[in-house]
Write an enzyme that holds these catalytic residues in place. Structure first.
Site, short mmCIF file in Angstrom:
data_model
loop_
_atom_site.label_atom_id
_atom_site.label_comp_id
_atom_site.label_asym_id
_atom_site.label_seq_id
_atom_site.Cartn_x
_atom_site.Cartn_y
_atom_site.Cartn_z
N ASP A 238 -12.80 5.68 2.83
CA ASP A 238 -11.36 5.71 3.14
C ASP A 238 -10.92 7.13 3.51
O ASP A 238 -10.78 7.99 2.64
CB ASP A 238 -10.59 5.19 1.92
N LYS B 143 2.42 11.41 -3.32
CA LYS B 143 1.41 10.71 -4.11
C LYS B 143 0.45 11.70 -4.79
O LYS B 143 -0.06 11.43 -5.86
CB LYS B 143 0.64 9.77 -3.20
N GLU C 293 -7.16 0.50 -4.64
CA GLU C 293 -7.19 0.46 -3.18
C GLU C 293 -8.53 -0.05 -2.63
O GLU C 293 -8.53 -0.93 -1.76
CB GLU C 293 -6.87 1.85 -2.61
N ASP D 69 0.89 -1.17 0.00
CA ASP D 69 0.00 0.00 0.00
C ASP D 69 0.92 1.21 0.00
O ASP D 69 1.53 1.54 1.01
CB ASP D 69 -0.88 -0.03 1.26
P1 ADP Z 1 -2.92 7.35 3.95
O1 ADP Z 1 -3.86 6.43 3.30
O2 ADP Z 1 -3.18 8.79 3.64
O3 ADP Z 1 -1.50 6.98 3.76
P2 ADP Z 1 -3.55 6.28 6.63
O4 ADP Z 1 -4.67 5.42 6.29
O5 ADP Z 1 -2.34 5.64 7.17
O6 ADP Z 1 -3.19 7.32 5.51
O7 ADP Z 1 -4.11 7.33 7.73
C1 ADP Z 1 -3.29 8.25 8.36
C2 ADP Z 1 -4.12 9.17 9.17
O8 ADP Z 1 -4.88 8.43 10.13
C3 ADP Z 1 -3.28 10.16 9.94
O9 ADP Z 1 -3.88 11.43 9.89
C4 ADP Z 1 -3.35 9.59 11.35
O10 ADP Z 1 -3.21 10.60 12.32
C5 ADP Z 1 -4.75 9.04 11.39
N1 ADP Z 1 -4.92 8.02 12.43
C6 ADP Z 1 -4.23 6.87 12.59
N2 ADP Z 1 -4.66 6.19 13.67
C7 ADP Z 1 -5.65 6.94 14.22
C8 ADP Z 1 -6.47 6.79 15.37
N3 ADP Z 1 -6.35 5.75 16.19
N4 ADP Z 1 -7.38 7.77 15.63
C9 ADP Z 1 -7.48 8.85 14.82
N5 ADP Z 1 -6.74 9.04 13.73
C10 ADP Z 1 -5.83 8.11 13.43
MG MG Z 2 -4.52 4.86 2.26
#
Ligand code: ADP
Ligand code: MG
Length: 612
Positions: A189, A70, A166, A8
């Site tokens: 998402d 990205k 995705e 991912d």
């Molecule tokens: P991306 O798809 O953009 O790479 P992710 O799916 O990894 O991102 O999500 C990252 C976001 O999720 C960040 O803003 C992070 O702070 C938030 N995040 C991760 N865990 C939690 C949680 N337990 N509660 C709230 N927000 C969260």
């Molecule tokens: Mg993502």
């Protein structure tokens, strides 16, 4: 080893996984962490740094630290306004370049550094090399953006076996391929900086994207920013004299990290204690932050996802109760407030059975397992790279399975004989996007025989089926005798990307000429049907016409013959139409004669004998 990893490649975080004894496992780095921040820091001297260490540099050296690359790989269609980044981004002739100090790089290269880091992490953890990968991209990525992602993977040293969507990967991770056929799924998402909503439909084991919507500037980062602002307010309320000192990079970095940690913990706990022991001037700050406060900040941000959800359902022509499942993806969906909000929009409880920030990587890994044969149930999420069809009369391409059809798939058509007394048909299987058969590739051919019949009477069904292994089975069946022939072709799906690109570019270059040629051929076929028909009608019933009518028809016939030679399409169309019109009376006479003949035959037919 032949194993394939699933990746991912996220805007905020990236993950890598592998199948282990039939289970998808997300691999951790040396520190035991499974999320690698998609951040690359370029120090003034030395090699770029990737991941967590780089993420810490975001506040300290913003102009040398690249994040959210990205977004530069691909914008959503219609999004034109530029992102503002603290590093320098330039765009020329549709190509984006990023400058760091005196160095210049591209989004693909930066992505490849992230992918290489994942590769190294995985190899260190596994103790062996991994060279093949499945990488995910947003459903709205176009061909170019997918190609760019693939190239990034290749630069990182991977053979990229497949690029998958995705939301599709997430649905696989949630095990939704086991739902009943035609099930509809919403994938919500919400990541660090982007929001994507996709509506999928399960079709014979394959997920089809019915609609996608979203916003590439909406996510958890917005919540962090608001929370940092709140903390700054609280600190200055208590220590107004250090207001200006708060803006130092080091302190901002610390505040941002504290805010982020607090946000994560508030998804589990109702309140968290925030402590800053060393503020300038030896002051300290302590604050009990309640989930309610965070939710008040987050609510307007989360509410912005609503209109996208409604639009995606509109586009898919669905209402909430048509959905069979709503799944959550992206770290932010761990927030109870988000879950509640999603439940309200879709009028059902979302499925939270999977870890939302790992679901996409888990799905990519499952897909990798399917490709490497670790998983037996075959759910290929592939599409046909080029159109498939057969050659028809006049040398034209008749498409049976269009380009980009999801595999497995099946389609067929009925064909007839173009010439009287024809007793077989030659089925030439073609692949490509050009209008004329000769410009496409011939994959194979065979002959199917049938009884001698007048023109247009034979009925031959031709069916194309691409099975889950990507093999094309061509079946031709003569409906009158039931005789059939089958041809199996393996090369229909595995076409290199360069060849596909070349074929598509050529078809665009020649679109106009090809179309003109096609229209000419079809019109000429019509003339070649009309001319002999009129000639035979004239010999049969011509004596019943007036001299003037006869001469007129002969004049129209020679106009068609001339137009055929002139190669002038407009002239030929007009001549065909005039001949059609001018022979109306002749056609009536022909029908009258046929009816009289039939009457005569009926009168002569002997009565049943009854003596047997
Ligand atoms: P991306 O798809 O953009 O790479 P992710 O799916 O990894 O991102 O999500 C990252 C976001 O999720 C960040 O803003 C992070 O702070 C938030 N995040 C991760 N865990 C939690 C949680 N337990 N509660 C709230 N927000 C969260
Ligand atoms: Mg993502």
């Amino acid at each position: 080893m032949t194993d394939i990893v699933g990746i991912d490649l996220g805007t905020t975080n990236s993950l890598i996984g592998i199948m282990d004894s039939g289970f998808p496992i997300i691999l951790a780095d040396k520190e035991g962490l499974r999320l690698t921040p998609s951040v690359v820091h370029y120090p003034a001297s030395g090699e770029p740094v990737v991941g967590r260490t780089a993420a810490r540099m975001r506040v300290i050296a913003p102009e040398r630290t690249i994040f959210s690359v990205k977004r530069l790989m691909g914008r959503r269609p219609g999004e034109t306004d530029k992102d503002t980044f603290p590093f320098s981004v330039a765009e020329a002739q549709g190509k984006v370049s990023i400058s760091v100090g005196e160095k210049s790089t591209t989004p693909e290269e930066v992505s490849s550094l992230i992918l290489r880091k994942l590769k190294t992490n995985a190899e260190q953890g596994l103790g062996r090399s991994v060279d093949r990968a499945v990488i995910t991209v947003p459903a709205y990525f176009n061909d170019l953006q997918r190609q760019a992602t693939k190239r990034a993977g290749e630069m990182a040293g991977f053979a990229v076996e497949r690029i998958i969507n995705e939301p599709t990967a997430a649905a696989l991770a949630y095990g939704l391929d086991r739902l009943k056929d035609r099930s509809k799924i919403a994938v919500y998402d919400l990541g660090g900086g982007t929001f994507d909503i996709s509506i999928l439909e399960l079709n014979e084991g394959v997920f089809r994207v019915l609609s996608t919507n979203g916003n590439t500037r909406l996510g958890g980062d917005d919540i962090d920013r608001e929370l940092v602002r709140l903390l700054e307010e609280r600190i200055t309320a208590r220590h107004p004299e250090i207001r200006n000192d708060l803006k130092t990079a080091a302190l901002l970095a610390q505040l941002r990290e504290l805010a982020h940690d607090a946000k994560l913990r508030l998804s589990e706990e109702p309140a968290v204690q925030i402590d800053i022991p060393f503020l300038p001037g030896n002051r300290r700050f302590g604050y009990l932050l309640a989930r309610r406060e965070l939710e008040a900040l987050a609510r307007p941000i989360i509410r912005r996802t609503r209109s996208h959800c409604l639009r995606s359902m509109d586009d898919a022509k669905l209402s909430p109760h048509d959905l069979d499942e709503v799944i959550l993806v992206g770290g932010v969906t761990r927030m109870p407030l988000v879950r509640q909000f999603v439940a309200e929009i879709f009028q059902r409880l979302p499925n939270t059975s999977q870890n939302p920030d790992e679901a996409v990587a888990v799905g990519a890994t499952i897909q990798a397992g399917i490709l490497s044969g670790d998983i037996q149930s075959i759910v290929l999420l592939d599409v046909t790279p080029l159109s498939l069809g057969i050659e028809t009369f006049g040398g034209l391409m008749n498409v049976i399975i269009p380009r980009n059809s999801t595999i497995p798939c099946k389609a067929g058509e009925m064909f007839t004989n173009a010439v009287a007394n024809q007793k077989s048909m030659w089925i030439k299987v073609l692949q490509g996007e050009r209008e004329l058969a000769k410009d496409n590739w011939e994959l194979g051919s065979f002959e199917i025989e049938f009884a001698r019949v007048p023109k247009g009477v034979a009925r031959v069904g031709v069916q194309f089926e691409i099975d889950a292994n990507g093999i094309l089975h061509v079946l031709a069946r003569d409906t009158s005798t039931g005789r059939e022939r089958v041809l199996d072709l393996t090369s229909a799906v595995d076409v290199s990307d360069e060849t596909v690109e070349k074929m598509i570019a050529e078809s665009l270059d020649h679109a106009f000429d090809d179309m003109a040629e096609r229209v000419w051929t079809e019109t000429a076929i019509k003339s070649n049907e009309l001319l002999p028909a009129v000639k035979s009608a004239l010999t049969l019933v011509g004596d019943q016409l007036t001299d003037r009518n006869r001469e007129e028809i002969e004049r129209l016939v020679s106009a068609v013959t001339e137009a055929l030679e002139s190669k002038d399409i407009q002239k030929l169309k007009a001549a065909n139409a005039a001949l059609d019109e001018g022979t109306q009376h002749l056609a009536t006479l022909l029908i009258d004669r046929a009816m009289a003949e039939a009457e005569k035959r009926r009168a002569q037919r002997p009565p049943p004998t009854g003596s047997r």
